[in-house]
Design an enzyme around this catalytic site. Structure first.
Site, short mmCIF file in Angstrom:
data_model
loop_
_atom_site.label_atom_id
_atom_site.label_comp_id
_atom_site.label_asym_id
_atom_site.label_seq_id
_atom_site.Cartn_x
_atom_site.Cartn_y
_atom_site.Cartn_z
CE LYS A 10 -5.16 -1.11 1.37
NZ LYS A 10 -5.53 -2.33 2.03
CE LYS B 145 1.70 1.94 4.08
NZ LYS B 145 2.19 0.67 3.60
CB THR C 23 -0.90 0.02 1.26
OG1 THR C 23 -1.60 -1.23 1.33
CG2 THR C 23 -1.89 1.16 1.20
P1 NAD Z 1 5.35 -6.72 7.25
O1 NAD Z 1 6.12 -5.70 7.99
O2 NAD Z 1 4.88 -7.94 7.97
O3 NAD Z 1 6.18 -7.21 5.97
C1 NAD Z 1 7.02 -6.39 5.22
C2 NAD Z 1 8.29 -7.19 4.98
O4 NAD Z 1 9.17 -6.43 4.16
C3 NAD Z 1 9.05 -7.51 6.27
O5 NAD Z 1 9.21 -8.91 6.38
C4 NAD Z 1 10.37 -6.80 6.09
O6 NAD Z 1 11.47 -7.47 6.68
C5 NAD Z 1 10.48 -6.75 4.59
N1 NAD Z 1 11.42 -5.77 4.09
C6 NAD Z 1 11.65 -4.50 4.52
N2 NAD Z 1 12.61 -3.92 3.79
C7 NAD Z 1 12.99 -4.84 2.86
C8 NAD Z 1 13.94 -4.83 1.81
N3 NAD Z 1 14.71 -3.75 1.55
N4 NAD Z 1 14.07 -5.93 1.05
C9 NAD Z 1 13.31 -7.03 1.31
N5 NAD Z 1 12.41 -7.11 2.29
C10 NAD Z 1 12.25 -6.01 3.05
O7 NAD Z 1 4.12 -5.94 6.58
P2 NAD Z 1 2.81 -6.59 5.94
O8 NAD Z 1 1.73 -6.61 6.94
O9 NAD Z 1 3.20 -7.82 5.21
O10 NAD Z 1 2.43 -5.45 4.90
C11 NAD Z 1 3.08 -5.32 3.63
C12 NAD Z 1 2.33 -4.28 2.81
O11 NAD Z 1 0.96 -4.71 2.66
C13 NAD Z 1 2.27 -2.90 3.45
O12 NAD Z 1 2.40 -1.93 2.44
C14 NAD Z 1 0.88 -2.86 4.10
O13 NAD Z 1 0.39 -1.53 4.21
C15 NAD Z 1 0.09 -3.68 3.09
N6 NAD Z 1 -1.12 -4.33 3.65
C16 NAD Z 1 -1.09 -4.96 4.85
C17 NAD Z 1 -2.24 -5.57 5.35
C18 NAD Z 1 -2.25 -6.28 6.68
O14 NAD Z 1 -3.33 -6.59 7.19
N7 NAD Z 1 -1.10 -6.58 7.26
C19 NAD Z 1 -3.42 -5.53 4.59
C20 NAD Z 1 -3.42 -4.92 3.35
C21 NAD Z 1 -2.26 -4.32 2.88
#
Ligand code: NAD
Length: 291
Positions: free
Chosen positions: A167, A242, A92
Protein backbone atom coordinates in the site's frame (compact mmCIF):
# COMPACT_ATOMS: atom_id res chain seq x y z
CA UNK A 1 -19.06 -16.32 12.61
CA UNK A 2 -19.52 -13.29 14.85
CA UNK A 3 -17.88 -10.14 13.54
CA UNK A 4 -17.08 -6.94 15.43
CA UNK A 5 -16.37 -3.89 13.26
CA UNK A 6 -14.64 -0.97 15.00
CA UNK A 7 -14.37 2.37 13.19
CA UNK A 8 -17.54 3.02 11.18
CA UNK A 9 -16.40 6.17 9.36
CA UNK A 10 -16.24 7.01 5.64
CA UNK A 11 -14.68 3.65 4.82
CA UNK A 12 -15.61 1.38 7.74
CA UNK A 13 -19.31 2.34 7.66
CA UNK A 14 -19.98 1.13 4.12
CA UNK A 15 -17.62 -1.86 4.51
CA UNK A 16 -19.55 -3.06 7.56
CA UNK A 17 -22.83 -2.40 5.71
CA UNK A 18 -21.65 -4.63 2.85
CA UNK A 19 -20.92 -7.45 5.30
CA UNK A 20 -24.46 -7.14 6.65
CA UNK A 21 -25.85 -7.03 3.10
CA UNK A 22 -24.06 -10.33 2.37
CA UNK A 23 -25.69 -11.96 5.41
CA UNK A 24 -23.04 -11.65 8.14
CA UNK A 25 -23.92 -10.71 11.71
CA UNK A 26 -21.94 -7.58 12.50
CA UNK A 27 -21.63 -5.79 15.85
CA UNK A 28 -20.02 -2.38 15.69
CA UNK A 29 -18.67 0.61 17.56
CA UNK A 30 -17.49 4.11 16.72
CA UNK A 31 -16.81 7.08 18.98
CA UNK A 32 -18.77 9.40 16.66
CA UNK A 33 -22.55 9.54 17.06
CA UNK A 34 -23.38 10.14 13.34
CA UNK A 35 -21.28 7.11 12.35
CA UNK A 36 -23.13 4.97 14.89
CA UNK A 37 -26.50 6.17 13.64
CA UNK A 38 -25.70 5.50 9.99
CA UNK A 39 -24.37 2.04 10.88
CA UNK A 40 -27.50 1.16 12.85
CA UNK A 41 -29.61 2.17 9.82
CA UNK A 42 -27.56 -0.27 7.74
CA UNK A 43 -28.26 -3.20 10.06
CA UNK A 44 -25.11 -3.19 12.20
CA UNK A 45 -25.77 -3.97 15.86
CA UNK A 46 -24.22 -0.87 17.40
CA UNK A 47 -22.80 -0.95 20.94
CA UNK A 48 -21.58 1.75 23.33
CA UNK A 49 -18.04 0.47 23.84
CA UNK A 50 -15.38 -1.50 21.97
CA UNK A 51 -15.62 -4.16 24.68
CA UNK A 52 -19.38 -4.62 24.28
CA UNK A 53 -19.13 -4.81 20.48
CA UNK A 54 -16.28 -7.34 20.70
CA UNK A 55 -17.89 -9.66 23.25
CA UNK A 56 -17.61 -13.23 21.94
CA UNK A 57 -16.44 -12.09 18.48
CA UNK A 58 -14.59 -14.55 16.24
CA UNK A 59 -13.29 -11.71 14.08
CA UNK A 60 -12.56 -8.07 14.92
CA UNK A 61 -12.11 -5.73 11.96
CA UNK A 62 -10.59 -2.30 12.59
CA UNK A 63 -10.82 0.67 10.18
CA UNK A 64 -9.28 3.57 12.11
CA UNK A 65 -7.26 6.71 11.42
CA UNK A 66 -3.88 5.59 12.83
CA UNK A 67 -1.90 2.84 14.56
CA UNK A 68 -2.22 4.37 18.06
CA UNK A 69 -6.00 3.97 17.82
CA UNK A 70 -5.67 0.47 16.36
CA UNK A 71 -3.51 -0.52 19.37
CA UNK A 72 -5.96 1.06 21.87
CA UNK A 73 -8.99 -0.61 20.31
CA UNK A 74 -7.32 -4.04 20.10
CA UNK A 75 -6.19 -3.75 23.74
CA UNK A 76 -9.79 -3.12 24.74
CA UNK A 77 -11.22 -5.87 22.53
CA UNK A 78 -8.84 -8.73 23.21
CA UNK A 79 -10.16 -9.51 26.71
CA UNK A 80 -13.68 -9.89 25.30
CA UNK A 81 -13.32 -11.86 22.07
CA UNK A 82 -13.69 -15.63 21.53
CA UNK A 83 -10.61 -17.78 22.21
CA UNK A 84 -8.19 -17.68 19.27
CA UNK A 85 -10.07 -14.85 17.54
CA UNK A 86 -8.70 -13.18 14.42
CA UNK A 87 -8.00 -9.44 14.25
CA UNK A 88 -8.08 -7.89 10.77
CA UNK A 89 -6.80 -4.34 10.42
CA UNK A 90 -7.78 -2.54 7.23
CA UNK A 91 -6.57 0.89 8.40
CA UNK A 92 -3.54 2.36 6.66
CA UNK A 93 -0.73 2.22 9.23
CA UNK A 94 3.06 1.81 9.24
CA UNK A 95 4.51 -1.54 8.18
CA UNK A 96 6.48 -1.79 11.43
CA UNK A 97 3.39 -1.01 13.51
CA UNK A 98 1.41 -3.79 11.77
CA UNK A 99 4.27 -6.24 12.42
CA UNK A 100 4.49 -5.27 16.12
CA UNK A 101 0.74 -5.52 16.67
CA UNK A 102 0.65 -8.90 14.90
CA UNK A 103 3.54 -10.29 16.93
CA UNK A 104 1.93 -9.24 20.22
CA UNK A 105 -1.40 -10.79 19.29
CA UNK A 106 0.22 -13.97 18.12
CA UNK A 107 2.05 -14.33 21.47
CA UNK A 108 -1.32 -14.02 23.20
CA UNK A 109 -2.83 -16.81 21.06
CA UNK A 110 -4.70 -14.64 18.55
CA UNK A 111 -4.28 -14.21 14.80
CA UNK A 112 -3.64 -10.91 13.05
CA UNK A 113 -3.94 -9.99 9.40
CA UNK A 114 -3.02 -6.63 7.88
CA UNK A 115 -5.44 -5.88 5.06
CA UNK A 116 -5.22 -2.26 3.91
CA UNK A 117 -7.36 -1.21 0.99
CA UNK A 118 -7.30 0.88 -2.13
CA UNK A 119 -10.39 2.20 -3.89
CA UNK A 120 -11.63 4.97 -1.62
CA UNK A 121 -15.11 5.66 -0.35
CA UNK A 122 -16.64 4.68 -3.71
CA UNK A 123 -14.93 1.28 -3.56
CA UNK A 124 -16.01 0.82 0.07
CA UNK A 125 -19.62 1.60 -0.83
CA UNK A 126 -19.74 -0.47 -4.00
CA UNK A 127 -17.83 -3.42 -2.45
CA UNK A 128 -15.15 -3.05 -5.11
CA UNK A 129 -12.17 -2.37 -2.83
CA UNK A 130 -8.76 -3.82 -3.60
CA UNK A 131 -7.47 -5.63 -0.50
CA UNK A 132 -3.75 -6.19 0.10
CA UNK A 133 -3.78 -8.97 2.67
CA UNK A 134 -0.81 -10.30 4.63
CA UNK A 135 -0.04 -12.60 7.55
CA UNK A 136 -0.57 -16.31 7.99
CA UNK A 137 -1.86 -17.65 4.64
CA UNK A 138 -4.18 -20.23 6.21
CA UNK A 139 -5.78 -17.55 8.37
CA UNK A 140 -6.20 -15.40 5.25
CA UNK A 141 -7.85 -18.26 3.34
CA UNK A 142 -10.19 -18.94 6.27
CA UNK A 143 -11.40 -15.32 6.06
CA UNK A 144 -11.27 -14.81 2.29
CA UNK A 145 -15.08 -14.74 2.09
CA UNK A 146 -15.13 -11.63 4.29
CA UNK A 147 -12.78 -9.78 1.93
CA UNK A 148 -14.85 -10.94 -1.03
CA UNK A 149 -17.95 -9.45 0.60
CA UNK A 150 -16.26 -6.03 0.78
CA UNK A 151 -13.95 -5.98 -2.23
CA UNK A 152 -13.31 -7.13 -5.77
CA UNK A 153 -9.58 -7.66 -5.97
CA UNK A 154 -8.07 -9.62 -3.09
CA UNK A 155 -4.32 -10.19 -3.22
CA UNK A 156 -2.34 -12.20 -0.70
CA UNK A 157 0.92 -10.29 -0.19
CA UNK A 158 2.89 -12.66 2.04
CA UNK A 159 4.29 -12.21 5.54
CA UNK A 160 2.74 -9.93 8.15
CA UNK A 161 3.06 -6.23 7.25
CA UNK A 162 3.44 -6.86 3.52
CA UNK A 163 -0.07 -5.55 2.86
CA UNK A 164 0.91 -2.20 4.38
CA UNK A 165 4.22 -2.38 2.51
CA UNK A 166 2.51 -2.71 -0.89
CA UNK A 167 0.00 0.00 0.00
CA UNK A 168 2.79 2.45 0.95
CA UNK A 169 4.66 1.70 -2.28
CA UNK A 170 1.52 2.03 -4.43
CA UNK A 171 0.56 5.39 -2.99
CA UNK A 172 4.09 6.73 -3.29
CA UNK A 173 3.97 5.83 -7.01
CA UNK A 174 0.53 7.43 -7.31
CA UNK A 175 1.71 10.73 -5.79
CA UNK A 176 4.77 10.78 -8.05
CA UNK A 177 2.57 10.11 -11.11
CA UNK A 178 0.15 12.89 -10.15
CA UNK A 179 2.95 15.42 -9.75
CA UNK A 180 4.71 14.34 -12.97
CA UNK A 181 1.43 14.58 -14.88
CA UNK A 182 0.63 18.01 -13.43
CA UNK A 183 4.03 19.37 -14.47
CA UNK A 184 3.60 17.95 -17.99
CA UNK A 185 0.04 19.26 -18.40
CA UNK A 186 0.95 22.78 -17.27
CA UNK A 187 4.00 22.78 -19.53
CA UNK A 188 2.00 21.55 -22.52
CA UNK A 189 -0.70 24.19 -21.91
CA UNK A 190 2.01 26.86 -21.90
CA UNK A 191 3.39 25.42 -25.12
CA UNK A 192 -0.06 25.96 -26.65
CA UNK A 193 -1.39 22.39 -26.63
CA UNK A 194 -5.12 21.91 -26.00
CA UNK A 195 -5.60 19.76 -22.83
CA UNK A 196 -8.00 17.48 -24.72
CA UNK A 197 -5.34 16.86 -27.39
CA UNK A 198 -2.78 16.18 -24.65
CA UNK A 199 -5.24 13.70 -23.12
CA UNK A 200 -6.03 11.95 -26.39
CA UNK A 201 -2.35 11.40 -27.15
CA UNK A 202 -0.89 10.63 -23.71
CA UNK A 203 -3.76 8.39 -22.53
CA UNK A 204 -2.88 6.12 -25.47
CA UNK A 205 0.86 6.49 -25.11
CA UNK A 206 3.63 5.43 -22.74
CA UNK A 207 3.02 8.40 -20.41
CA UNK A 208 -0.47 7.21 -19.48
CA UNK A 209 -1.44 6.56 -15.86
CA UNK A 210 -4.47 6.33 -13.56
CA UNK A 211 -3.66 9.93 -12.61
CA UNK A 212 -4.49 10.95 -16.19
CA UNK A 213 -7.27 8.55 -17.21
CA UNK A 214 -9.25 8.66 -13.94
CA UNK A 215 -7.92 11.63 -11.97
CA UNK A 216 -7.15 14.14 -14.73
CA UNK A 217 -6.24 17.41 -12.93
CA UNK A 218 -7.67 19.60 -15.72
CA UNK A 219 -11.46 19.82 -16.16
CA UNK A 220 -12.90 18.44 -19.39
CA UNK A 221 -11.13 15.33 -20.66
CA UNK A 222 -12.39 13.09 -17.80
CA UNK A 223 -15.75 14.54 -16.71
CA UNK A 224 -15.84 12.48 -13.47
CA UNK A 225 -12.43 13.61 -12.18
CA UNK A 226 -12.41 15.86 -9.06
CA UNK A 227 -10.90 18.75 -11.09
CA UNK A 228 -14.34 19.22 -12.68
CA UNK A 229 -15.81 20.00 -9.25
CA UNK A 230 -13.23 22.25 -7.54
CA UNK A 231 -11.28 19.12 -6.51
CA UNK A 232 -14.10 17.75 -4.34
CA UNK A 233 -14.74 15.01 -3.43
CA UNK A 234 -11.86 12.67 -4.09
CA UNK A 235 -8.84 11.29 -2.27
CA UNK A 236 -8.07 14.03 0.23
CA UNK A 237 -4.63 15.64 0.15
CA UNK A 238 -4.42 15.08 3.94
CA UNK A 239 -4.81 11.31 3.42
CA UNK A 240 -2.22 11.31 0.62
CA UNK A 241 0.20 13.13 2.94
CA UNK A 242 -0.48 10.56 5.67
CA UNK A 243 0.36 7.75 3.22
CA UNK A 244 3.49 9.52 1.99
CA UNK A 245 4.72 9.96 5.57
CA UNK A 246 4.24 6.21 6.08
CA UNK A 247 6.12 5.55 2.84
CA UNK A 248 8.97 7.79 4.01
CA UNK A 249 9.08 5.86 7.32
CA UNK A 250 9.41 2.65 5.29
CA UNK A 251 12.12 4.24 3.11
CA UNK A 252 14.06 5.18 6.23
CA UNK A 253 13.68 1.83 7.96
CA UNK A 254 14.89 0.01 4.83
CA UNK A 255 17.61 2.53 3.92
CA UNK A 256 16.03 3.13 0.49
CA UNK A 257 16.97 6.32 -1.32
CA UNK A 258 13.53 7.30 -2.64
CA UNK A 259 14.59 10.58 -4.26
CA UNK A 260 11.27 11.33 -5.95
CA UNK A 261 9.29 9.98 -2.98
CA UNK A 262 11.01 12.50 -0.68
CA UNK A 263 10.31 15.39 -3.04
CA UNK A 264 6.61 14.60 -3.47
CA UNK A 265 6.25 14.12 0.30
CA UNK A 266 7.61 17.67 0.74
CA UNK A 267 5.28 19.02 -1.95
CA UNK A 268 2.27 17.46 -0.22
CA UNK A 269 3.43 18.78 3.22
CA UNK A 270 3.40 22.25 1.64
CA UNK A 271 0.01 21.71 0.00
CA UNK A 272 -1.54 20.84 3.38
CA UNK A 273 0.17 23.85 5.03
CA UNK A 274 -1.31 26.03 2.30
CA UNK A 275 -4.83 24.94 3.29
CA UNK A 276 -5.66 22.23 0.72
CA UNK A 277 -5.95 19.28 3.13
CA UNK A 278 -9.59 18.59 2.23
CA UNK A 279 -9.25 18.76 -1.55
CA UNK A 280 -8.40 15.89 -3.88
CA UNK A 281 -4.64 15.43 -4.14
CA UNK A 282 -4.76 16.28 -7.87
CA UNK A 283 -5.05 19.92 -6.70
CA UNK A 284 -1.25 19.81 -6.73
CA UNK A 285 -1.56 21.13 -10.32
CA UNK A 286 -2.41 24.55 -8.88
CA UNK A 287 0.89 24.58 -7.01
CA UNK A 288 2.68 23.82 -10.29
CA UNK A 289 0.79 26.68 -11.97
CA UNK A 290 1.70 29.09 -9.16
CA UNK A 291 5.41 29.00 -10.03
P1 NAD B 1 -12.77 8.34 8.95
O1 NAD B 1 -12.16 9.40 9.79
O2 NAD B 1 -13.95 8.67 8.10
O3 NAD B 1 -13.19 7.09 9.87
C1 NAD B 1 -12.47 6.68 11.00
C2 NAD B 1 -13.51 6.41 12.08
O4 NAD B 1 -12.85 5.93 13.25
C3 NAD B 1 -14.28 7.67 12.50
O5 NAD B 1 -15.66 7.46 12.33
C4 NAD B 1 -13.90 7.84 13.96
O6 NAD B 1 -14.95 8.38 14.75
C5 NAD B 1 -13.58 6.43 14.35
N1 NAD B 1 -12.79 6.30 15.56
C6 NAD B 1 -11.74 7.07 15.98
N2 NAD B 1 -11.30 6.63 17.17
C7 NAD B 1 -12.06 5.55 17.50
C8 NAD B 1 -12.08 4.66 18.60
N3 NAD B 1 -11.21 4.77 19.62
N4 NAD B 1 -13.00 3.68 18.62
C9 NAD B 1 -13.90 3.56 17.60
N5 NAD B 1 -13.93 4.37 16.54
C10 NAD B 1 -13.02 5.36 16.49
O7 NAD B 1 -11.58 7.74 8.07
P2 NAD B 1 -11.72 6.79 6.80
O8 NAD B 1 -11.66 7.61 5.57
O9 NAD B 1 -12.83 5.84 7.03
O10 NAD B 1 -10.33 6.02 6.88
C11 NAD B 1 -10.11 4.92 7.76
C12 NAD B 1 -8.77 4.30 7.42
O11 NAD B 1 -8.79 3.87 6.05
C13 NAD B 1 -7.58 5.25 7.55
O12 NAD B 1 -6.49 4.53 8.08
C14 NAD B 1 -7.32 5.70 6.12
O13 NAD B 1 -5.96 6.07 5.92
C15 NAD B 1 -7.68 4.43 5.36
N6 NAD B 1 -8.09 4.65 3.95
C16 NAD B 1 -8.94 5.66 3.62
C17 NAD B 1 -9.32 5.84 2.29
C18 NAD B 1 -10.27 6.94 1.88
O14 NAD B 1 -10.39 7.21 0.68
N7 NAD B 1 -10.97 7.57 2.81
C19 NAD B 1 -8.83 4.97 1.31
C20 NAD B 1 -7.99 3.93 1.68
C21 NAD B 1 -7.62 3.77 3.01
Amino acid sequence: MKIAFIGLGNMGGPMAANLVAKGFEVAGFDVAEPAKQAAAENGIIVHDTVAAASAGADVVITMLPNDALVRTVIAEARGEVAAGATFIDSSTIAVDAAREIGAELSEAGFSFIDAPVSGGIFGATEATLAFMVAGDEQVFEAHRHLFEAMGRSITYCGALGNGQAVKACNNMILAIHQVALSEAMVMSERLGVDPQVFYDVVSNATGSSWSLTKNCPVPGPVPTSPANNDFKPGFATALMLKDLRLAMQAAESTGTNTVLGKIVAQLYEQLVEDGHAGEDFSVIINAVRAH
